[in-house]
Design a protein around this motif. Structure first.
Motif, short mmCIF file in Angstrom:
data_model
loop_
_atom_site.label_atom_id
_atom_site.label_comp_id
_atom_site.label_asym_id
_atom_site.label_seq_id
_atom_site.Cartn_x
_atom_site.Cartn_y
_atom_site.Cartn_z
N ARG B 117 0.97 -1.11 0.09
CA ARG B 117 0.10 0.02 0.01
C ARG B 117 0.93 1.28 0.06
O ARG B 117 0.80 2.30 -0.82
CB ARG B 117 -0.95 0.21 1.42
N TYR B 132 -13.78 5.19 0.43
CA TYR B 132 -13.21 5.36 1.66
C TYR B 132 -11.91 5.04 1.60
O TYR B 132 -11.18 5.88 1.90
CB TYR B 132 -14.10 4.57 2.52
N ARG B 133 -11.49 3.96 1.32
CA ARG B 133 -10.06 3.64 1.55
C ARG B 133 -9.21 4.78 0.61
O ARG B 133 -8.11 4.97 0.99
CB ARG B 133 -9.91 2.16 1.04
N GLU B 137 -6.31 6.84 1.84
CA GLU B 137 -4.98 6.63 1.19
C GLU B 137 -4.44 8.05 0.43
O GLU B 137 -3.11 8.60 0.70
CB GLU B 137 -4.68 5.69 0.08
N ASP B 222 -3.62 2.64 11.68
CA ASP B 222 -4.34 1.96 10.75
C ASP B 222 -5.29 1.03 10.92
O ASP B 222 -6.29 0.82 10.88
CB ASP B 222 -3.25 1.53 9.65
N ASP B 223 -4.56 -0.15 11.74
CA ASP B 223 -5.16 -1.55 11.75
C ASP B 223 -5.74 -1.67 13.05
O ASP B 223 -6.62 -2.38 13.34
CB ASP B 223 -4.42 -2.59 11.28
#
Lengths: 142, 229
Positions: B117, B132-133, B137, B222-223
């Motif tokens: 990514r 959204y993603r 980004e 992020d996660d």
């Protein structure tokens, strides 16, 4: 196991460390959890996984180990009850595709099986191996 | 010249080994450095495009390495390795253009996804930002370029596309905090916690900002803690 898996191992005793060393050497991603930091001394210098100090009975510790991402959970702590609980949480809460547990008491194996958890019982295995050896030596004498 | 190589900077052998193993399937060269000094030396190599950097290093620490790398090699994307649940000086890292964090321990697939990514992010354009993603980004791409106002714009648009996810609100909050708007930062952290009480970074940010005592950075992982994984 050709594909590289992400594996969480609960318990870094003799069995846990043996599994962690072997699976790590095979190229799998490994996280090993134990209550005692000194337990990790049993890991090889080449061990390429993560060590996590914590009580695996707490789901926060399992979350921290990224159990939600795991392909396989191996519950090999000292106590059967811990292994049963961890295995169940892994299966029900974290939806781990494959869960295996060590169970010392053969009488409890059935309980695990009912929950759909694969088990290995050292007592049964040793008993069977001994009986098989006895059987062979018995035949040899005849 | 291609910037295929990945530089791993960690003093812990098992982390270097784990990263090396996890990154192998990407088929990209992986270089390792045991210290900040060594990393800065190796950054002269123009083939390096991504650096995975631990905050805690003996000698020059991760932040100091990031600070120098951001001046000398602004083209290198940096992923910071954090301890689980910690929000180690994330705001400072963000101000230096580091927008990606990964908590130990991580699954091999997670780090591979993140590296891919990060590597693809530079080439993103408006056309890629329909969802959204994609918007998030683009926001991160703008932060990497230290354009925080543009980042805020993208992050707001992300939230508009999916107001039921915490990460977007948390990012909007963090950017307001960087741009010194405490009230808006608070409001967005609250919204993040409201849509997903399990999203830990927003909870941490909210508590820190409310208490106003915290010296920690803005939590923005992020996660970590996002639902549905």
């Amino acid at each position: 196991m050709a594909k590289s898996l992400f594996i969480v191992i609960v318990g870094c005793g003799r069995l846990g460390s043996h599994l962690a060393n072997g699976l790590s050497a095979q190229g799998h991603g490994v996280v090993v959890i134990d209550l005692r930091p000194e337990a990790f001394a049993a890991l090889d210098a080449q061990f390429s996984g993560f060590k996590l100090v914590g009580d695996a009975v707490e789901s926060e510790v399992l979350r921290q180990a990224r159990l939600d991402q795991a392909d396989l959970l191996l519950a090999v702590a000292e106590e059967d009850n811990v292994n049963l609980m961890v295995a169940q949480v892994g299966q029900k809460v974290f939806a781990v595709p494959r869960v295996m547990a060590r169970v010392a008491d053969p009488a409890r194996e059935e309980a695990y099986r009912q929950f759909g958890i694969q088990t290995v019982c050292p007592t049964t295995l040793a008993g069977e191996a001994l009986l098989a050896t006895l059987g062979r030596s018995g035949e040899a004498r005849r | 010249m291609s910037q295929d190589a990945i530089l791993v900077v960690d003093d812990e052998k098992n982390i270097r080994l784990a990263l090396g193993q996890a990154l192998k399937p990407l088929g990209r060269p992986v270089l390792t450095a045991l210290s900040g000094e060594e990393a800065l030396e190796m950054l002269h190599d123009p083939g390096i495009g991504v650096m995975i950097l631990d905050y805690r290093l003996p000698g020059i620490d991760g932040m100091a390495v990031l600070e120098r790398a951001s001046r000398e090699r602004p083209d290198v994307a940096v992923i910071m390795i954090t301890a689980y649940g910690s929000v180690e000086r994330a705001v400072e890292a963000m101000k230096l253009g580091a927008v990606d964090f990964i908590a130990k321990p991580f699954a091999p697939e997670e780090i591979r996804d993140l590296v891919s990514r990060v590597s693809n992010r530079e080439a993103l354009t408006e056309a890629d930002a329909r969802d959204y993603r994609g918007r998030l980004e683009l926001a991160k791409q703008a932060i990497r370029r230290r354009n925080f106002a543009a980042a805020l714009d993208h992050a707001r648009k992300a939230v508009g596309l999916d107001p039921y996810r915490a990460e977007g609100f948390n990012l909007v909050g963090a950017l307001h905090e960087i741009l010194h708007d405490r009230e808006e930062a608070l409001r967005n952290y609250r919204l993040a916690v409201e849509v997903d009480p399990a999203y830990a970074p927003a909870q941490t940010n909210l508590e820190r900002l409310v208490s106003r005592r915290g010296q920690g950075g803005i939590a923005w992982d992020d996660d970590a803690g996002e639902k549905g994984r």
